[in-house]
Design a protein around this motif. Sequence first.
Motif, PDB file in Angstrom:
ATOM      1  N   ILE A  26     -12.723   5.387 -31.009  1.00 45.56           N
ATOM      2  CA  ILE A  26     -12.276   4.249 -30.198  1.00 45.56           C
ATOM      3  C   ILE A  26     -12.850   2.964 -30.778  1.00 45.56           C
ATOM      4  N   GLY A  27     -11.968   2.041 -31.176  1.00 45.98           N
ATOM      5  CA  GLY A  27     -12.375   0.790 -31.799  1.00 45.98           C
ATOM      6  C   GLY A  27     -12.684  -0.301 -30.804  1.00 45.98           C
ATOM      7  N   ALA A  88     -12.857  16.536 -26.468  1.00 42.44           N
ATOM      8  CA  ALA A  88     -13.109  16.007 -27.804  1.00 42.44           C
ATOM      9  C   ALA A  88     -14.491  15.378 -27.883  1.00 42.44           C
ATOM     10  N   HIS A  89     -15.059  15.409 -29.078  1.00 48.41           N
ATOM     11  CA  HIS A  89     -16.173  14.532 -29.375  1.00 48.41           C
ATOM     12  C   HIS A  89     -15.611  13.107 -29.393  1.00 48.41           C
ATOM     13  N   VAL A  90     -16.270  12.190 -28.724  1.00 51.59           N
ATOM     14  CA  VAL A  90     -15.767  10.813 -28.621  1.00 51.59           C
ATOM     15  C   VAL A  90     -16.781   9.869 -29.244  1.00 51.59           C
ATOM     16  N   ALA A  91     -16.309   9.020 -30.157  1.00 51.89           N
ATOM     17  CA  ALA A  91     -17.160   8.001 -30.772  1.00 51.89           C
ATOM     18  C   ALA A  91     -16.508   6.644 -30.578  1.00 51.89           C
ATOM     19  N   GLY A  92     -17.303   5.667 -30.151  1.00 51.61           N
ATOM     20  CA  GLY A  92     -16.791   4.319 -29.982  1.00 51.61           C
ATOM     21  C   GLY A  92     -17.809   3.307 -30.456  1.00 51.61           C
ATOM     22  N   SER A  97     -17.218   1.415 -27.489  1.00 52.76           N
ATOM     23  CA  SER A  97     -18.270   2.238 -26.889  1.00 52.76           C
ATOM     24  C   SER A  97     -18.280   2.096 -25.370  1.00 52.76           C
ATOM     25  N   ILE A  98     -17.887   0.924 -24.881  1.00 44.47           N
ATOM     26  CA  ILE A  98     -17.811   0.734 -23.425  1.00 44.47           C
ATOM     27  C   ILE A  98     -16.617   1.502 -22.866  1.00 44.47           C
ATOM     28  N   LEU A 114     -20.656  12.270 -26.793  1.00 43.39           N
ATOM     29  CA  LEU A 114     -20.460  10.830 -26.976  1.00 43.39           C
ATOM     30  C   LEU A 114     -21.334  10.320 -28.122  1.00 43.39           C
ATOM     31  N   VAL A 115     -20.746   9.499 -28.977  1.00 46.22           N
ATOM     32  CA  VAL A 115     -21.503   8.677 -29.916  1.00 46.22           C
ATOM     33  C   VAL A 115     -21.183   7.235 -29.571  1.00 46.22           C
TER      34      VAL A 115
END
Length: 269
Positions: A26-27, A88-92, A97-98, A114-115
């Motif tokens: 997520i950007g 899913a593994h989620v990275a933002g 990230s919010i 979460l990352v």
Amino acid sequence: MGEHVGAGDLDIWTEQVGQGPDVLLIGGLGDTVESWQFQLDGLSDRYRLIAFDNRGAGRTAMPDGPVSVEMMADDAAALLRAVDVSSAHVAGFSGGSIIAQELALRHPELVRSLVLQSTWPVMDPYLRSWARFIRWLVAVAPSERAFLEGFYLDIYTARAHNDGSVDQTIQEVLAFPHKQAVEDVQRFLDAFIDHDTTDRLPRIAAPTLVLAGGRDTTARPPLCRAVAERIPDALFEVMEEEAHQPFQEVPDEWNARVDAFWRDTGTRG
């Protein structure tokens, strides 16, 4: 190649690459699939990576009406369901990230881990003032290049400015055909300026890694630490020589750390 995926009331531009455990990327502000290119290239031998353009960014339209972080988290959830991903593994990073925090709070069943890179629970006065500065800078800068040159002073390290990396990024952004409208940049910022997850973060049950850049002047390490302290058992690490976006500046190091976290999470899971 990417494609539009129907998710909720949006056609979300999405790119999916690789095979393995599912990862959602997520950007942040105005960032598109391309912002994650080092991860799409560097981790696709181990993971199925899904990156997308948030509403109002790149090739995903901005509908009329209000915009909120909750709405964008629901977009991410709808996308995961549309591509048949149950967890899913989620990275933002940054604003992403919010969105990832809200995704874990609103749709916990979809978040395996979460990352959170360059994150915060609520903007402090300094970060809020910076966001408001960017809000008017994008409207009054004499050119797109001038805006990017000013904005990127707080996003990338002096090292990246001096070695030509930032100028290369600016050239790529200027050539990108799917421009984000000024008013959409401002609407995105408005959604985050007063958003607050402080009291709800302890409800996040997903294993979490919080990463900060030691030279980040926006989402500074104390803000990132405040998130990690509120999420049960979260890991917190500072990349001392990095700024806001180490996943772009030192992608091999970032990818290796995140891969190790995902592998450990998978083993424990």
